[in-house]
Design a protein around this motif. Structure first.
Motif, mmCIF file in Angstrom:
data_model
loop_
_atom_site.group_PDB
_atom_site.id
_atom_site.type_symbol
_atom_site.label_atom_id
_atom_site.label_comp_id
_atom_site.label_asym_id
_atom_site.label_seq_id
_atom_site.Cartn_x
_atom_site.Cartn_y
_atom_site.Cartn_z
ATOM 1 N N ALA A 52 0.939 -1.283 -0.073
ATOM 2 C CA ALA A 52 0.370 0.352 0.131
ATOM 3 C C ALA A 52 0.846 1.690 -0.123
ATOM 4 O O ALA A 52 1.968 1.838 0.973
ATOM 5 C CB ALA A 52 -0.613 -0.070 1.378
ATOM 6 N N LYS B 10 0.443 4.246 -0.263
ATOM 7 C CA LYS B 10 -0.270 5.415 0.496
ATOM 8 C C LYS B 10 0.634 5.241 1.929
ATOM 9 O O LYS B 10 0.910 6.205 2.854
ATOM 10 C CB LYS B 10 -1.582 5.191 0.884
ATOM 11 N N ASP C 15 -0.442 -1.439 -4.166
ATOM 12 C CA ASP C 15 -1.785 -0.951 -3.632
ATOM 13 C C ASP C 15 -1.917 0.554 -4.512
ATOM 14 O O ASP C 15 -1.386 1.222 -3.499
ATOM 15 C CB ASP C 15 -2.455 -1.367 -2.007
ATOM 16 N N HIS D 60 -10.480 -4.651 4.549
ATOM 17 C CA HIS D 60 -9.646 -4.133 4.897
ATOM 18 C C HIS D 60 -10.304 -4.184 6.369
ATOM 19 O O HIS D 60 -10.830 -3.603 6.523
ATOM 20 C CB HIS D 60 -9.530 -2.589 4.943
ATOM 21 N N GLY E 155 -3.493 -3.462 6.951
ATOM 22 C CA GLY E 155 -3.873 -3.890 8.835
ATOM 23 C C GLY E 155 -2.453 -4.685 9.510
ATOM 24 O O GLY E 155 -2.978 -5.022 11.294
ATOM 25 N N PHE E 156 -1.451 -5.310 8.864
ATOM 26 C CA PHE E 156 -0.576 -6.238 9.573
ATOM 27 C C PHE E 156 0.060 -5.628 10.155
ATOM 28 O O PHE E 156 0.827 -4.756 9.581
ATOM 29 C CB PHE E 156 -0.442 -6.907 8.504
ATOM 30 N N GLU F 185 -3.044 -6.418 0.793
ATOM 31 C CA GLU F 185 -2.596 -4.198 0.278
ATOM 32 C C GLU F 185 -1.878 -3.911 1.826
ATOM 33 O O GLU F 185 -2.095 -3.162 2.532
ATOM 34 C CB GLU F 185 -3.752 -4.071 0.669
ATOM 35 N N PRO F 186 -0.787 -5.271 1.910
ATOM 36 C CA PRO F 186 -0.095 -4.661 3.848
ATOM 37 C C PRO F 186 0.558 -3.503 3.376
ATOM 38 O O PRO F 186 1.266 -2.715 2.205
ATOM 39 C CB PRO F 186 1.028 -5.972 3.331
ATOM 40 N N GLY F 187 0.621 -2.481 4.288
ATOM 41 C CA GLY F 187 1.283 -1.206 3.713
ATOM 42 C C GLY F 187 2.355 -0.646 5.569
ATOM 43 O O GLY F 187 3.804 -1.559 4.928
ATOM 44 N N ARG F 188 1.856 -0.488 7.031
ATOM 45 C CA ARG F 188 2.783 -1.027 7.965
ATOM 46 C C ARG F 188 3.769 -2.049 7.605
ATOM 47 O O ARG F 188 4.560 -1.493 8.611
ATOM 48 C CB ARG F 188 1.909 -0.311 9.274
ATOM 49 N N TYR G 67 -2.279 11.173 13.357
ATOM 50 C CA TYR G 67 -3.017 10.005 12.219
ATOM 51 C C TYR G 67 -2.849 8.674 12.683
ATOM 52 O O TYR G 67 -4.236 7.961 12.401
ATOM 53 C CB TYR G 67 -2.192 10.145 10.490
HETATM 54 N N1 PLP Z 1 -5.565 -1.079 1.682
HETATM 55 C C1 PLP Z 1 -6.089 0.156 1.743
HETATM 56 C C2 PLP Z 1 -7.480 0.408 1.103
HETATM 57 C C3 PLP Z 1 -5.946 1.546 2.641
HETATM 58 O O1 PLP Z 1 -6.856 2.267 3.261
HETATM 59 C C4 PLP Z 1 -4.747 1.259 4.064
HETATM 60 C C5 PLP Z 1 -4.801 1.946 4.526
HETATM 61 O O2 PLP Z 1 -5.337 3.479 4.751
HETATM 62 C C6 PLP Z 1 -4.078 0.113 3.402
HETATM 63 C C7 PLP Z 1 -4.346 -0.737 2.814
HETATM 64 C C8 PLP Z 1 -3.113 -0.231 4.029
HETATM 65 O O3 PLP Z 1 -3.316 -0.397 6.011
HETATM 66 P P1 PLP Z 1 -2.457 -0.758 6.474
HETATM 67 O O4 PLP Z 1 -0.735 -0.121 6.487
HETATM 68 O O5 PLP Z 1 -2.639 -1.127 8.106
HETATM 69 O O6 PLP Z 1 -1.869 -2.288 6.155
#
Ligand code: PLP
Length: 448
Positions: free
Chosen positions: A63, A65, A84, A193, A233-234, A270-273, A319
């Motif tokens: 992700a 973002k 993502d 999510h 969300g992981f 869609e892992p981000g963090r 945030y």
């Molecule tokens: N996917 C979507 C659509 C999101 O809005 C987000 C976070 O805002 C993520 C993935 C990434 O989430 P995380 O960082 O908790 O893995």
């Protein structure tokens, strides 16, 4: 170790911890310095390896973002992750590196029409939706898009909740599939999510079960439902490894039960963090301090002002509900502690990083460092008051990188970026080579 400038990628002969790396950088400073991040690229690689090991059926789509650092995107593209993207800007950023459009999911359920048009122009076909208006809009702008229906989850145990804004409930999801059939739009799967910083694996298990119900309904109506996206969300902080393993185990079991591995459904996330939180350690400098003596007790309290704040790298305080706790270098580790608070450098009273913390007495010019600062930090930072925020400085050992390169050459090419297109900008690294440092040369990246 020789540091040329911020944003350099330093390849060391032997592995370093972030603390050692920061210490060396500070020792070489001749003057007051700006905040910087020590970015452990080995940590990012290790996260990826751990993901593939613990959830082999789930292809991660990072992700963007969460942290849109170009070098992290390049590294993950090289390692074979998908992406993502939430906007035209993120799609462009990833595709400009040579990542093909089929490795991207446009995972924002509410999109600007011109961005949908852009996705069509560049061939990003897969996108999420969760309401009728969005479905009709996509039909108008990009009738051949491949749609993924985002369903709502129970994210009550997450740090950042999304269910109040996104996701169709089960009844609406059934209706949306029917509507898509009526207007001849292609729905290829379901996404969800569970909220960012999700604290229970049950949320994933329940959502996978619900996704199966919607997928079945789509199949019943004649759709070829072949994509399940289990979202982000992981956890990714240092010390959350066991918790990630627990989620992975629960996800695997739920997938095996509801989506047996028969080749009919591709599973992505869609892992981000998860990927970046622990890899970034921020180093900040005390630029000012204030002593206050409590009139009743005569005790001293201290306020410290540092050179990064909540409008910069610490926006995770706002945030992400993060409560950052600094680490100190050994020279500051005195036993005498004082009630202290830590503030950012802007003139705004909201710019407070930690309201109450016990610290030894610190001096102007002292450095402190902050672990787990990779998620939702620099991607949302601004130069409020004209003040800079942490600049990334990357490190990785040559030994480790050589091993990773060798290992990942075995990853099927279709999951990898066109590596000839992945180039570090010449400004990203230096050509000056010291004995204990080699620049991470573009040739190294492309070498296969
Ligand atoms: N996917 C979507 C659509 C999101 O809005 C987000 C976070 O805002 C993520 C993935 C990434 O989430 P995380 O960082 O908790 O893995």
């Amino acid at each position: 170790m020789h540091f040329i400038k911020n944003n350099a990628i330093v390849v060391t002969k032997t592995p370093h911890t972030a603390e050692e790396f920061i210490q060396k950088k500070i020792e070489l400073l001749t003057d007051e310095a700006e905040p910087f991040f020590a970015v452990d690229l080995e940590d990012v690689c290790n996260k990826h390896i751990r993901w593939l090991t613990l959830m082999p059926r789930v292809t991660p789509h990072y992700a963007v973002k969460c942290n849109d650092d170009i070098n992290v995107i390049k590294l993950l593209a090289y390692l074979g992750a998908g992406f993502d993207c939430a906007s035209k800007g993120e799609i462009k950023k990833v595709m400009d590196l040579g990542v093909s459009s089929d490795r991207i999911i446009y995972a924002n359920p509410c999109k600007q029409s011109s961005f949908i048009r852009y996705a069509q122009e560049v061939g990003v076909e897969v996108m999420t939706f969760d309401n009728k208006q969005e479905l009709l809009k996509i039909k108008q702008v990009y009738p051949n898009a491949k749609l993924v229906l985002r369903i709502v989850t129970d994210d009550s145990n997450a740090v950042c909740r999304f269910s109040m804004k996104f996701g169709a409930d089960m009844k609406t999801a059934h209706e949306l599939i029917e509507k898509a059939q009526e207007i001849d739009m292609e729905v290829i799967g379901v996404s969800f999510h569970c909220g960012s910083g999700q604290m229970t694996s049950k949320a994933f298990v329940d959502a996978i079960q619900n996704a199966r119900i919607i997928m079945n309904y789509g199949i019943k109506l004649g759709f070829n439902m072949h994509l399940l996206d289990i979202g982000g969300g992981f956890p990714g902080n240092i010390g959350t490894e066991d918790y990630f393993a627990e989620i992975a185990g629960a996800v695997n079991r739920a997938l095996d039960e509801h989506f047996p591995d028969d080749g009919t459904v591709r599973i992505i996330a869609e892992p981000g963090r998860y990927y970046v939180a622990s890899a970034y350690t921020l180093a900040t400098n005390i630029i000012a301090s204030r002593e206050m003596i409590e009139p009743e007790t005569g005790n001293a309290k201290y306020m410290y002002y540092i050179n990064d704040g909540v409008y910069g790298s610490f926006n995770c305080v706002l945030y992400d509900h993060y409560v950052p706790v600094p680490s100190l270098f050994a020279k500051n580790a005195s036993n005498d502690k004082y009630t202290s608070s830590i503030w950012g450098p802007t003139c705004d009273g909201l710019d407070c990083i930690n309201t109450t913390i016990e610290l030894p007495k610190l001096e102007i010019g002292d450095w402190m460092y902050w672990k787990n600062m990779g998620a939702y930090t620099i991607s949302a930072a601004v130069q409020f008051n004209g003040l800079p925020f942490g600049k990334p400085l990357y490190f990785m050992s040559k030994q480790f990188w050589d091993t990773v390169k060798a290992a990942f050459l075995t990853v099927p090419r279709k999951y990898q970026a066109d590596t000839s297109a992945i180039r570090l900008n010449s400004t990203d690294c230096s050509n000056e080579v010291e004995d204990d440092m080699l620049p991470w040369l573009p040739e190294d990246i492309a070498e296969d």
